[in-house]
Design a protein around this motif. Sequence first.
Motif, PDB file in Angstrom:
ATOM      1  N   HIS A   1      53.192  69.746  18.643  1.00  7.74           N
ATOM      2  CA  HIS A   1      51.982  69.760  19.471  1.00  7.74           C
ATOM      3  C   HIS A   1      51.069  68.579  19.141  1.00  7.74           C
ATOM      4  CE1 HIS A   1      48.520  71.502  21.607  1.00  7.74           C
ATOM      5  NE2 HIS A   1      47.798  71.172  20.551  1.00  7.74           N
ATOM      6  N   VAL A   2      50.800  68.383  17.872  1.00  4.73           N
ATOM      7  CA  VAL A   2      49.874  67.332  17.450  1.00  4.73           C
ATOM      8  C   VAL A   2      50.436  65.947  17.742  1.00  4.73           C
ATOM      9  CG1 VAL A   2      48.756  66.261  15.464  1.00  4.73           C
ATOM     10  CG2 VAL A   2      48.752  68.753  15.707  1.00  4.73           C
ATOM     11  N   LEU A   3      51.688  65.724  17.384  1.00  7.48           N
ATOM     12  CA  LEU A   3      52.255  64.386  17.554  1.00  7.48           C
ATOM     13  C   LEU A   3      52.486  64.048  19.023  1.00  7.48           C
ATOM     14  CD1 LEU A   3      54.666  64.029  14.509  1.00  7.48           C
ATOM     15  CD2 LEU A   3      52.228  63.559  14.726  1.00  7.48           C
ATOM     16  N   ALA A   4      52.803  65.045  19.840  1.00  7.72           N
ATOM     17  CA  ALA A   4      52.921  64.778  21.275  1.00  7.72           C
ATOM     18  C   ALA A   4      51.586  64.291  21.827  1.00  7.72           C
ATOM     19  CB  ALA A   4      53.380  66.035  22.013  1.00  7.72           C
ATOM     20  N   GLY A   5      50.493  64.855  21.325  1.00  5.81           N
ATOM     21  CA  GLY A   5      49.172  64.401  21.749  1.00  5.81           C
ATOM     22  C   GLY A   5      48.905  62.964  21.348  1.00  5.81           C
ATOM     23  N   ARG A   6      49.331  62.597  20.152  1.00  4.18           N
ATOM     24  CA  ARG A   6      49.129  61.215  19.695  1.00  4.18           C
ATOM     25  C   ARG A   6      49.986  60.246  20.497  1.00  4.18           C
ATOM     26  NH1 ARG A   6      48.939  61.865  13.039  1.00  4.18           N
ATOM     27  NH2 ARG A   6      47.382  63.553  13.010  1.00  4.18           N
ATOM     28  N   ILE A   7      51.191  60.660  20.813  1.00  7.34           N
ATOM     29  CA  ILE A   7      52.067  59.810  21.623  1.00  7.34           C
ATOM     30  C   ILE A   7      51.466  59.624  23.016  1.00  7.34           C
ATOM     31  CG2 ILE A   7      54.331  59.696  22.735  1.00  7.34           C
ATOM     32  CD1 ILE A   7      55.382  61.271  20.222  1.00  7.34           C
ATOM     33  N   ALA A   8      50.988  60.702  23.602  1.00  5.73           N
ATOM     34  CA  ALA A   8      50.375  60.615  24.932  1.00  5.73           C
ATOM     35  C   ALA A   8      49.155  59.705  24.909  1.00  5.73           C
ATOM     36  CB  ALA A   8      49.984  62.010  25.415  1.00  5.73           C
ATOM     37  N   ALA A   9      48.380  59.766  23.826  1.00  4.80           N
ATOM     38  CA  ALA A   9      47.191  58.915  23.722  1.00  4.80           C
ATOM     39  C   ALA A   9      47.576  57.442  23.719  1.00  4.80           C
ATOM     40  CB  ALA A   9      46.408  59.268  22.459  1.00  4.80           C
ATOM     41  N   GLN A  10      48.676  57.102  23.052  1.00  6.41           N
ATOM     42  CA  GLN A  10      49.113  55.706  23.019  1.00  6.41           C
ATOM     43  C   GLN A  10      49.675  55.270  24.367  1.00  6.41           C
ATOM     44  OE1 GLN A  10      51.227  53.835  19.916  1.00  6.41           O
ATOM     45  NE2 GLN A  10      50.235  54.972  18.259  1.00  6.41           N
ATOM     46  N   LEU A  11      50.368  56.178  25.047  1.00  6.44           N
ATOM     47  CA  LEU A  11      50.899  55.837  26.365  1.00  6.44           C
ATOM     48  C   LEU A  11      49.766  55.631  27.363  1.00  6.44           C
ATOM     49  CD1 LEU A  11      53.863  58.378  26.559  1.00  6.44           C
ATOM     50  CD2 LEU A  11      54.043  55.889  26.327  1.00  6.44           C
ATOM     51  N   GLY A  12      48.727  56.441  27.222  1.00  9.34           N
ATOM     52  CA  GLY A  12      47.536  56.249  28.035  1.00  9.34           C
ATOM     53  C   GLY A  12      47.533  56.950  29.375  1.00  9.34           C
ATOM     54  N   ASN A  13      48.699  57.375  29.869  1.00  9.17           N
ATOM     55  CA  ASN A  13      48.726  57.991  31.189  1.00  9.17           C
ATOM     56  C   ASN A  13      49.790  59.076  31.249  1.00  9.17           C
ATOM     57  OD1 ASN A  13      47.723  58.294  33.750  1.00  9.17           O
ATOM     58  ND2 ASN A  13      49.071  56.781  34.683  1.00  9.17           N
ATOM     59  N   ALA A  14      49.813  59.929  30.216  1.00  8.50           N
ATOM     60  CA  ALA A  14      50.784  61.013  30.137  1.00  8.50           C
ATOM     61  C   ALA A  14      50.056  62.303  29.797  1.00  8.50           C
ATOM     62  CB  ALA A  14      51.841  60.705  29.078  1.00  8.50           C
ATOM     63  N   VAL A  15      50.666  63.429  30.148  1.00 12.91           N
ATOM     64  CA  VAL A  15      50.110  64.721  29.782  1.00 12.91           C
ATOM     65  C   VAL A  15      51.113  65.438  28.891  1.00 12.91           C
ATOM     66  CG1 VAL A  15      48.701  64.905  31.848  1.00 12.91           C
ATOM     67  CG2 VAL A  15      51.018  65.854  31.854  1.00 12.91           C
ATOM     68  N   VAL A  16      50.614  66.427  28.142  1.00  8.63           N
ATOM     69  CA  VAL A  16      51.434  67.167  27.195  1.00  8.63           C
ATOM     70  C   VAL A  16      51.536  68.618  27.640  1.00  8.63           C
ATOM     71  CG1 VAL A  16      51.700  67.892  24.797  1.00  8.63           C
ATOM     72  CG2 VAL A  16      50.694  65.651  25.320  1.00  8.63           C
ATOM     73  N   ALA A  17      52.756  69.092  27.803  1.00  5.72           N
ATOM     74  CA  ALA A  17      53.005  70.472  28.221  1.00  5.72           C
ATOM     75  C   ALA A  17      52.777  71.428  27.050  1.00  5.72           C
ATOM     76  CB  ALA A  17      54.446  70.596  28.719  1.00  5.72           C
ATOM     77  N   PRO A  18      52.668  72.727  27.322  1.00  2.00           N
ATOM     78  CA  PRO A  18      52.587  73.708  26.232  1.00  2.00           C
ATOM     79  C   PRO A  18      53.815  73.610  25.330  1.00  2.00           C
ATOM     80  CG  PRO A  18      51.995  74.719  28.319  1.00  2.00           C
ATOM     81  CD  PRO A  18      52.529  73.362  28.648  1.00  2.00           C
TER      82      PRO A  18
END
Length: 285
Positions: free
Chosen positions: A79-96
Amino acid sequence: MRRRAFAIACLAMALAQPPIQPAAAAPAQNGASAYLEDLTSPELGARIAAGAATVLVPIGGTEQSGPHIALGKHNVRAHVLAGRIAAQLGNAVVAPTVAYVPEGSITPPVGHMRFPGTISIPDGAFEGLLEGGARSFCQHGLREIFFLQDHGGYRKNVDRVVAHLNGDRAWAARGCRAHALHDYYDATQAGYVADLQRRGYKDAEIGLHAGLADTSLMLAVDPALVRGNQLAAGAKAGPGGGVRGDPTRASAELGQIGVQRQVDESVKAIRAALSQHPQNPTQPK
């Protein structure tokens, strides 16, 4: 006199009550979070309309990790690392986060199922869940679906789902693609292990499950899930106690090395995959 006494009693009771605490700050209202669960439906719809087409599906698993790491290890990390990856991509969302995964036979129990708290579901149920989620995202306009696996045990299941989806002509006709982001997990099995070896740690200490590497990663992401007073017990537990490695010298500093690898290598792999689909206008630049 009675009225005065009653008033004084009421005042005393009021003063005896604990002070009213200020209300907690309300959640952000601008839909800035990358986590789908934090957004309203209109907020997500607006984000998709503005060009977001990539969704990360973090897959964890609920399993034992010896006496020193909480059962939710994989779920929290994913959960946490998917959020960090999405933040770097800049235009992605993270599913449950997917917390229910195949862990082997329940009766008789094998592997991690021999320990209380591990949850196992059938392969078919797991694969159906992933496919249904992916098709839901595709329906709403999130057309690039990346599965992030924090656990290596269900790799073949994810590969089957991805192959099945991408082999569906109707799915492909909608411009949807599924990806098994193996780079996320592999970063902890190759590069990170080499990093630790260069620092003088041996394979027996680094370990394969709940050892120095695994425990360090957890300390870097959420130290509250590690029982520091049980590290020695974890070292003594051995395979019979659900531990393969020695967590005694684990640290958040060592874990941060692996975490950074996971994030960096995942972002690189996602960008490479999106670059192969030039008709998708939402790919990161």
